[in-house]
Design an enzyme around this catalytic site. Structure first.
Site, mmCIF file in Angstrom:
data_model
loop_
_atom_site.group_PDB
_atom_site.id
_atom_site.type_symbol
_atom_site.label_atom_id
_atom_site.label_comp_id
_atom_site.label_asym_id
_atom_site.label_seq_id
_atom_site.Cartn_x
_atom_site.Cartn_y
_atom_site.Cartn_z
ATOM 1 N N GLU A 34 0.330 -1.031 -0.190
ATOM 2 C CA GLU A 34 0.106 -0.198 0.223
ATOM 3 C C GLU A 34 1.085 1.411 0.006
ATOM 4 O O GLU A 34 1.771 1.010 0.526
ATOM 5 C CB GLU A 34 -0.878 0.016 1.050
ATOM 6 C CG GLU A 34 -1.662 1.172 1.263
ATOM 7 C CD GLU A 34 -2.759 1.200 2.702
ATOM 8 O OE1 GLU A 34 -2.996 0.321 2.886
ATOM 9 O OE2 GLU A 34 -3.571 2.569 2.371
ATOM 10 N N ARG A 260 4.848 -12.673 10.299
ATOM 11 C CA ARG A 260 5.356 -11.148 10.393
ATOM 12 C C ARG A 260 6.737 -11.537 10.528
ATOM 13 O O ARG A 260 7.035 -12.467 12.122
ATOM 14 C CB ARG A 260 4.358 -10.389 10.721
ATOM 15 C CG ARG A 260 3.266 -10.410 9.791
ATOM 16 C CD ARG A 260 3.064 -8.770 10.713
ATOM 17 N NE ARG A 260 3.491 -7.260 10.824
ATOM 18 C CZ ARG A 260 2.951 -6.647 9.854
ATOM 19 N NH1 ARG A 260 1.697 -7.632 9.332
ATOM 20 N NH2 ARG A 260 2.643 -5.799 9.355
ATOM 21 N N LYS A 270 4.524 0.658 9.038
ATOM 22 C CA LYS A 270 4.676 2.154 8.729
ATOM 23 C C LYS A 270 3.851 3.163 9.288
ATOM 24 O O LYS A 270 4.700 4.714 9.236
ATOM 25 C CB LYS A 270 3.897 1.622 7.531
ATOM 26 C CG LYS A 270 4.361 1.634 6.402
ATOM 27 C CD LYS A 270 3.790 1.421 5.111
ATOM 28 C CE LYS A 270 2.727 0.102 4.799
ATOM 29 N NZ LYS A 270 1.896 -0.371 3.421
HETATM 30 P P1 ATP Z 1 2.103 -1.688 8.326
HETATM 31 O O1 ATP Z 1 1.850 -2.641 8.676
HETATM 32 O O2 ATP Z 1 3.915 -1.688 7.817
HETATM 33 O O3 ATP Z 1 1.480 -1.205 7.703
HETATM 34 P P2 ATP Z 1 1.570 -3.757 5.982
HETATM 35 O O4 ATP Z 1 1.503 -5.045 5.951
HETATM 36 O O5 ATP Z 1 0.404 -3.176 6.081
HETATM 37 O O6 ATP Z 1 2.733 -3.111 7.236
HETATM 38 P P3 ATP Z 1 1.767 -3.386 2.945
HETATM 39 O O7 ATP Z 1 2.135 -2.462 2.181
HETATM 40 O O8 ATP Z 1 0.007 -4.141 2.934
HETATM 41 O O9 ATP Z 1 2.011 -3.368 4.395
HETATM 42 O O10 ATP Z 1 2.336 -4.830 2.309
HETATM 43 C C1 ATP Z 1 2.384 -5.199 1.584
HETATM 44 C C2 ATP Z 1 3.195 -6.702 1.787
HETATM 45 O O11 ATP Z 1 4.210 -6.586 2.520
HETATM 46 C C3 ATP Z 1 1.464 -7.359 2.169
HETATM 47 O O12 ATP Z 1 1.577 -9.184 1.658
HETATM 48 C C4 ATP Z 1 2.083 -7.697 4.051
HETATM 49 O O13 ATP Z 1 1.693 -9.184 4.264
HETATM 50 C C5 ATP Z 1 3.973 -7.457 3.499
HETATM 51 N N1 ATP Z 1 4.804 -7.388 4.494
HETATM 52 C C6 ATP Z 1 3.828 -6.097 5.531
HETATM 53 N N2 ATP Z 1 4.753 -6.045 7.223
HETATM 54 C C7 ATP Z 1 5.734 -7.452 6.636
HETATM 55 C C8 ATP Z 1 5.882 -8.016 7.446
HETATM 56 N N3 ATP Z 1 6.443 -7.083 9.800
HETATM 57 N N4 ATP Z 1 6.839 -9.012 7.533
HETATM 58 C C9 ATP Z 1 6.524 -9.746 6.198
HETATM 59 N N5 ATP Z 1 5.883 -9.325 5.618
HETATM 60 C C10 ATP Z 1 5.045 -8.163 5.996
HETATM 61 MG MG MG Z 2 -1.314 -3.177 4.964
#
Ligand code: ATP
Ligand code: MG
Length: 561
Positions: A34, A260, A270
């Site tokens: 995102e 994760r 983020k």
């Molecule tokens: P955040 O909680 O930091 O905002 P998010 O999951 O909302 O992270 P996205 O941009 O939606 O961030 O994530 C893109 C991809 O990266 C998704 O498939 C998500 O599952 C993966 N991802 C995000 N954070 C992690 C993490 N800490 N470990 C493994 N994969 C991750």
């Molecule tokens: Mg997300």
């Protein structure tokens, strides 16, 4: 480590079986960020996983921006994410994709559900909807708008789209089961009104699909075969599958969840990283103290070290906290093998070599790296006055101290053996100069009198060196798990996470360091030239030579939480 050298992880096992059975023809994965912030080390894990699987199984991996929420998204983040992916060395298949490219299809599919009696426009306020939803123990109640006719819902949705209603006044919901044990299945929201400009679609839409209504359908449109996401989406899988069942989708992806990545002494969210940036705790998204890919790049981490780390931690079905020392091990190992050596004195102390002619200078040379002949030899000017580090001289010391002591010898790295005679102090008693002698013919040889030096120290010539500032970074948080329990992560910032050492002295060649170029400053650590402050000569410490935090040198296995 290739898959030939280690057992297959659970996803590789599934994919191998699907390819062998013919259930999958060609593997297609995707990385769906995102664009609401910069990528962090957790994303690197998801990137290495998705792109790595495509590489291993001769498949394809898409890059798709999941841009369904215009409020927090920005085009600048899109650019930053692309840059990070390219830097990590991954190539997406075809064009970059955007969830917003599919908004028209989502809208048609919403109408399809309405026509099938599987969706309705609901006028409950957010608060009422919460009451109607029920709890884990208690079934929810039907919305009074649930039996609205398809015609009426179609008309209202159209008018929501055109901006006729206020934000929060109406939503489109799926009609599934208000007593379902999984709350995600209790008539979830598909569309909400947001009168926001979108970085891809401008002002075209006044409604935006929810993540749940968009995500699986994006995968289906793109022919993703294995839709890999983190564990928190496991509870959403039944809904994901409900949409796939009930919509005329062109393909049927299957969702798999993995754990994760969390790293100790930092935050991988983020939202929290954005708070650190917005409140000025750190110097932007690429501050070398935060675990963003941009931060690591600026700090001097290499793409190889981050990819190696992701290999080391593996892929499992449980969340865990990995020790940051494991990542540090990966970068140290890489820089040890690949970075050129140089000398830099961080806390200079002048040494006058009293038996060396004041008008004489020499040009000595030193290897660029102890076992890398491709790295160029360095030129080291030498003269009567040199600088050594303050920590490398004592008037008196016991035998354990293998540096310069009055009456004792030490070797200046790549140059002469010297012996100290006396020291001069200022009024406060600080040593400001050391007087010493060069032992003749000791460049590359031991002293002829047989009295060998005990140690080797680094130095630079007083008459020819370059000066620069060095940024020394430490962990950004004082706690291993910032924000755990009731604590506020913002109250756990390490006040000494950055210290700036001004007027360090480096060997002359460092003046020509390229932006981002890495060096091992001998006996000090690994440093790289800062890329942001390009008119100044500034070096960031990537990592010290040895781990001074944890005791273990080798990486430990990830700990389960
Ligand atoms: P955040 O909680 O930091 O905002 P998010 O999951 O909302 O992270 P996205 O941009 O939606 O961030 O994530 C893109 C991809 O990266 C998704 O498939 C998500 O599952 C993966 N991802 C995000 N954070 C992690 C993490 N800490 N470990 C493994 N994969 C991750
Ligand atoms: Mg997300």
């Amino acid at each position: 480590m290739s898959t030939e050298e280690r057992p297959l992880n659970f996803l590789e096992q599934i994919i191998k079986k699907d390819l062998e059975s013919g259930a999958t023809n060609k593997l297609v994965t995707r990385f769906p960020p995102e664009p609401n912030g910069f990528l962090h080390i957790g994303h690197a894990k998801a990137i290495c996983l998705n792109f790595g699987l495509a590489e291993t199984f001769d498949g394809a991996c898409h890059l798709r921006f999941d841009d369904t929420n215009p409020e927090k998204e920005e085009a600048a983040y899109v650019e930053a994410i692309k840059k990070d992916l390219v830097w990590l060395g991954f190539k997406w298949e075809g064009d970059i994709r955007y969830a917003s490219n599919y908004f028209d299809t989502f809208y048609q599919w919403a109408q399809h559900l309405i026509n099938e009696g599987k969706a309705y426009v609901c006028d409950l306020s957010a608060e009422q909807a919460r009451e109607y939803r029920g709890t884990l123990k208690e079934a929810g109640k039907h919305s009074p708008f649930r039996e609205r006719s398809a015609e009426e819902s179609t008309d209202l949705l159209e008018r929501m789209k055109n901006g006729e209603f206020d934000e929060g006044s109406k939503v489109l919901r799926a009609k599934i089961d208000m007593s379902h044990g999984n709350i995600n299945m209790r008539d979830p929201i598909l569309y909400r009104i947001r009168k926001q400009n979108h970085h891809q679609t401008g002002d075209k839409w006044c409604i935006y699909p929810t993540y749940d209504f968009a995500h699986g359908q994006e995968d289906a449109i793109e022919g993703i075969t294995h839709s890999i996401c983190t564990l928190e989406f496991a509870d959403h899988r039944p809904l994901y599958e409900w949409f796939i069942e009930n919509l005329p989708v062109p393909s049927r992806p299957r969702q798999y969840e993995f754990g994760r990545l969390n790293l100790d002494y930092t935050v991988t969210s983020k939202r929290k990283l954005k708070q650190l940036v917005d409140e000025g705790v750190v110097d932007g998204w690429d501050d070398p103290r935060i675990p963003t890919i941009a931060g690591y790049r600026r700090r001097g981490y290499t793409p190889q070290s981050i990819r190696k780390f992701c290999e080391m931690i593996g892929v499992t079905k449980s969340d865990g906290v990995v020790e940051v020392s494991m990542l540090e091990h990966a970068i140290r190992d890489d820089l040890d093998k690949n970075s050129a050596r140089a000398m830099c004195v961080l806390h200079p102390l002048k040494v006058v070599l009293t038996n060396y002619d004041s008008d004489k200078t020499e040009l000595l040379s030193a290897a660029g790296h102890p076992n890398r002949e491709d790295l160029p030899t360095r030129e080291l000017p030498f003269g009567r006055e040199v600088y050594i580090d303050q920590a490398d001289f004592r008037e008196e010391a016991n035998k354990k101290y293998k540096r310069l002591v009055i009456g004792k010898r030490v070797r200046l790295r790549g140059a002469y053996v010297i012996e100290a005679d006396s020291a001069t102090k200022d009024e406060q008693g600080n040593i400001i100069e050391v007087q010493a002698r060069v032992i003749p013919n000791t460049v590359g040889n031991n002293p002829e009198d047989g009295i060998k030096p005990k140690g080797v120290i680094h130095w630079v010539a007083a008459h020819q060196h370059c000066k620069f500032d060095v940024y020394l970074y430490d962990r950004l948080f004082t706690e291993a798990q910032p924000g755990s329990g009731d604590t506020d992560f913002m109250q756990q910032i390490n006040p000494e996470s950055l210290s700036i050492q001004k007027d360090c002295m480096g060997e002359p060649g460092l003046a020509n360091a390229e932006l981002g170029q890495s060096f091992q400053f001998e006996r000090e650590g690994y440093f790289c030239r800062d890329t942001q402050q390009s008119d100044a000569l500034i070096f960031n410490r990537t990592i010290s030579l040895k781990d001074s935090w944890g005791k273990q040198a080798a990486p430990a296995a990830p700990k389960k939480t």
